[in-house]
Structure formats: structure tokens, C-alpha cells
Motif scaffolding. Structure first.
Motif, PDB file in Angstrom:
ATOM      1  N   LYS A 238       0.801  -1.373   0.013  1.00 20.49           N
ATOM      2  CA  LYS A 238       0.019   0.156  -0.328  1.00 20.49           C
ATOM      3  C   LYS A 238       0.835   1.450  -0.219  1.00 20.49           C
ATOM      4  CE  LYS A 238      -2.276  -1.356   3.510  1.00 20.49           C
ATOM      5  NZ  LYS A 238      -3.488  -1.631   4.422  1.00 20.49           N
ATOM      6  N   LYS A 239       1.688   0.953   0.928  1.00 23.51           N
ATOM      7  CA  LYS A 239       2.859   2.395   0.405  1.00 23.51           C
ATOM      8  C   LYS A 239       3.322   2.080  -0.534  1.00 23.51           C
ATOM      9  CE  LYS A 239       7.535   4.609   2.749  1.00 23.51           C
ATOM     10  NZ  LYS A 239       8.071   4.067   3.441  1.00 23.51           N
ATOM     11  N   ARG A 242       0.424   4.585  -3.243  1.00 20.73           N
ATOM     12  CA  ARG A 242       0.918   5.765  -2.595  1.00 20.73           C
ATOM     13  C   ARG A 242       1.531   6.536  -3.363  1.00 20.73           C
ATOM     14  NH1 ARG A 242      -0.744   3.651   3.347  1.00 20.73           N
ATOM     15  NH2 ARG A 242       1.305   3.801   3.978  1.00 20.73           N
ATOM     16  N   THR A 246       1.034   9.609  -5.629  1.00 22.17           N
ATOM     17  CA  THR A 246       2.283  10.650  -5.328  1.00 22.17           C
ATOM     18  C   THR A 246       2.782  11.022  -6.715  1.00 22.17           C
ATOM     19  OG1 THR A 246       2.062  10.389  -3.304  1.00 22.17           O
ATOM     20  CG2 THR A 246       3.332  11.953  -3.447  1.00 22.17           C
ATOM     21  N   HIS A 294      -6.872   9.031  -6.448  1.00 18.84           N
ATOM     22  CA  HIS A 294      -6.733   7.892  -5.407  1.00 18.84           C
ATOM     23  C   HIS A 294      -7.509   7.251  -5.098  1.00 18.84           C
ATOM     24  CE1 HIS A 294      -3.496   7.093  -2.155  1.00 18.84           C
ATOM     25  NE2 HIS A 294      -5.053   7.742  -1.094  1.00 18.84           N
TER      26      HIS A 294
END
Length: 422
Positions: A238-239, A242, A246, A294
Motif C-alpha cells: 500500500k505504501k 501511495r 503521488t 487516489h
């Protein structure tokens, strides 16, 4: 004709200058006031309120002890306050594993920690389980730097927590077995008050240990049955999503800004006030687009999450903890069998006492007959029986035979009623 240059510094609005100076003044003196140097008589309130000692372990195996308060942890790990209550040593909560957006909250026996994609925040405690978990995790992370490991950081930390908990509970069960089996064997051979008291104490310990093991087993089983909870624990993945999202948003925003600049340069000149007010509108539009993108990206990715890796990890330790639970159930059955044997022995003793009481009652009845005969012949009256001495002997013989036959009749009756064993 000369081009107009940039406005001099004197043309800058005085309001902006005043705000900047005021902000600097407030920041500067606010820090000093917080530390207490601005107003010597002012007490510090809320500073380091509720700070506790934690051990930070990064992905490289480095560890350090820090002081973090509740609100810092909530901001750092994006956790609600109710999750941090599970880590409070002043309260006793059952074993729990919670998957959140940026962290995994683990409360397994004495191991209470917060696992993120980059670090483990372990509750600093003098308990041996926590210190052993910290040393073992640092050792594994240091030795696996140059080795290929398909498990992400959060799963390795979670695996060690499950392993330590399962091994600790299994060791406690083995120790309880070593203590309780000899006591049960001794109690089965000789029933005494001291042995009964020891078994009662061990049985209470067994019940408490069974509840703890059952809670860990139920928690692992609950996670295995819910794919959504397991998908929440893929913190590294998940990081990365993200971060990629971004970067894509930054690239899209840069390209959009360049296109808008080109369009503005080719179009007619506009007033400075209009251009200044259009920038926040453009930023709000870009933020709305990125937020919608997102949300749609995370919803589409979480729907088809592959949780086989975590499911196999949980299944392995579910087998271990289920085996430990079976040992406890077997020990409980052995205690119940011993109790049944004790009850049978006590029933046998009670039956023997009843038999002895019946025999004593029959013997007392027979002795009463002799007492009646003695009382009759002890009376002071004249009878022909007293004239011949042999006649009294026959009276005694007849009385004894009658009493023997009566006692034999009692025995036959009791055996017919299955009071005495054959």
C-alpha cells in the motif's frame, strides 16, 4: 519605450509584511514561551503528557529507545485512540491483531507493538518476552540483509510475534503437564486433602491458560476467514501504491501547469489580480482530481487483493496454536477421568461403609435375642426348667441356632437385593 520593471520593495503591501513579521514573532516567542523562558512564572502544561518508553526497530535491524506520547503515536501511525488502549500495560486485554491503513496493531500476550511498513514500535518493558522479541527481530533483520526473502517487513515482524507467542504458550502447557500428571497419578492411588488442593489449583491455572490459547486461536482464525482484514495488512504494497500515485499526481500537476502557462502566454494579457486568484482555483481542481483518482485507485486495488501469502503464514501458526489447544483439552480430559475414578473410589468406600453398617445392625439384632433370653431366665420365678440343668443348655443351643439362621437369612436377603457383592 522602456519596459516597466518589477515593483520596488516599497510597493509590497504593508499587510503582508506585517503578517510575516507577526508570524515570525509568534513562532520565535511561542517556542520560548513553551519552554518557559518567556514567562518564568508560567507552568508547563501538557508538555510530554502521557509519554511512555518505546523501542523503535527499523527495517535494517537498528533499535533505539524513544519517549513518545499518545498523540504523537496517533499522528505517526494514523491510529485511533482506542487502538492504543490495547497497548496500555495498565489494562489487560485479550490477544488482538488489528490491520489499519498504515499500521498493524499487535497485542499478543506480553508482546505489544505497532508494525508499520518501515519500523516496529515496541512497548518498552522489562518482561522477558518483549526483550527476546526485540533481540530476535534485530538479529533476523541484520542476518537477512544480503539474503533473498519474499516476505515484506511487516510480515516478518508479525511472524516473529506469532512465533514467540505460540512458543511461549506451548512451553507453559508443557510445564503444566510436567507438574500436573504426577499429582493426578498420586491422587488416583491415594486420595488426600493436600493432593486435592493441588489439583484444584492446577485446574484453575489450566482454565486460565486454555482461555488465553483459545483467544489467540480464534484471532488467527478470524483473520484467515476475512480477506479484507488480511488485505489491510499489506502495508509495504500500500505504501508503494501511495508513492506511485503521488509521483503520478506530481507529474500530472507539472504537465497541467506547463500547459496552462503556455495557454496563458499565448492568450491576451490579464490583470495581476485575476491571475493571482486563478492559481488557488487551479490547485483546488488538481487536488480534487488527484483525490478522486487516489480513491478510485485504492478501491480497485483492494478489491482484487491477493492474500495467499499472509494466509499461508497465518495457517502455519494456526496449526501450531491448535496443537497447543489440543494438548490442553487432552489434559482437561485426563483431569476429568481422574475425577471420575476418584468418584468411583469414593462410591466404593461408601458402599463398604454401608455394608459394614448392615452387618453390624444384623449382629446387634442377634445379640439382642441373647439379651432377651438372658433377661427372661434372670427373672425370679419358679419353673420346671430350673430343676434340670441340661434343660438350660438346650435353651442356649436352640437360641444360638435360631440366631445363626436369622443372620444367614439377612445375608441372603442383602445379596438378593445386590447390597453385597457376590
Amino acid at each position: 519605450m522602456a519596459q516597466p520593471g518589477p515593483p520596488p520593495s516599497s510597493t509590497v503591501p504593508e499587510t503582508m509584511t506585517f503578517l510575516n513579521s507577526a508570524r515570525y514573532y509568534s513562532d520565535l516567542h511561542g517556542v520560548h514561551n513553551t519552554r518557559g523562558s518567556g514567562f518564568p512564572g508560567l507552568k508547563k502544561r501538557g508538555h510530554n503528557l502521557g509519554s511512555r518508553s518505546w523501542i523503535l526497530i527499523d527495517s535494517k535491524g537498528n533499535s533505539k529507545v524513544v519517549e513518545l506520547d499518545k498523540f504523537t503515536l496517533m499522528r505517526r501511525c494514523s491510529l485511533p485512540s482506542r487502538d492504543l488502549r490495547l497497548l496500555d500495560p495498565l489494562f489487560i486485554y485479550p490477544s488482538t491483531i488489528l490491520g489499519r491503513e498504515k499500521a498493524i496493531v499487535v497485542s499478543l500476550e506480553q508482546i505489544r507493538c505497532i508494525i508499520t511498513a518501515d519500523e516496529v514500535i515496541l512497548k518498552n518493558s522489562l518482561d522477558g518476552s518483549a526483550l527476546q522479541y526485540k533481540s530476535e527481530l534485530c538479529k533476523r533483520l541484520e542476518t537477512s540483509k544480503d539474503q533473498y526473502d519474499d516476505l515484506p517487513f511487516e510480515f516478518r515482524a508479525l511472524e516473529l510475534a506469532l512465533e514467540s507467542t505460540c512458543m511461549s504458550l506451548d512451553a507453559q502447557v508443557k510445564e503444566l503437564e510436567k507438574e500436573i500428571y504426577p499429582v493426578l497419578d498420586e491422587l488416583a492411588s491415594s486420595i488426600s486433602t493436600s493432593n486435592l488442593e493441588r489439583v484444584r489449583r492446577f485446574k484453575g491455572h489450566l482454565l486460565a491458560l486454555t482461555q488465553r490459547v483459545q483467544k489467540v486461536c480464534d484471532e488467527i482464525e478470524h483473520l484467515m476467514d476475512d480477506d479484507g482484514d488480511m488485505a489491510e495488512m499489506y502495508l509495504t504494497e500500500k505504501k508503494e501504491r501511495r508513492d506511485d500515485l503521488t509521483n503520478n499526481d506530481v507529474c500530472d500537476q507539472t504537465i497541467t501547469t506547463k500547459e496552462n502557462v503556455n495557454v496563458v502566454s499565448k492568450s491576451a494579457p490579464v490583470s495581476p489580480v485575476g491571475s493571482y486568484s486563478g492559481v488557488p482555483k487551479l490547485q483546488r481542481a488538481l487536488s480534487n482530481i488527484s483525490s478522486s483518482k487516489h480513491g478510485s485507485f485504492l478501491s480497485s486495488s483492494s478489491g482484487g487483493e491477493n492474500v495467499d501469502q499472509l494466509e499461508m503464514l497465518l495457517e502455519a501458526y494456526f496449526v501450531v496454536i491448535d496443537n497447543t489447544l489440543n494438548k490442553l483439552l487432552s489434559l482437561k480430559e485426563y483431569i476429568e477421568d481422574t475425577e471420575d475414578l476418584i468418584n468411583i473410589n469414593l462410591g466404593n468406600v461408601q458402599n463398604q461403609l454401608i455394608q459394614f453398617e448392615l452387618l453390624l445392625t444384623a449382629a446387634t439384632f442377634v445379640a439382642t435375642i441373647f439379651t432377651v433370653v438372658t433377661a427372661v431366665f434372670g427373672m425370679n420365678f419358679d419353673d420346671t426348667v430350673f430343676e434340670n440343668a441340661s434343660t438350660f443348655n438346650w435353651v442356649l443351643i436352640i437360641t444360638g441356632v435360631s440366631c445363626g439362621l436369622l443372620y444367614l437369612a439377612f445375608l441372603i436377603y442383602f445379596r438378593h437385593k445386590k447390597v453385597f457383592p457376590l
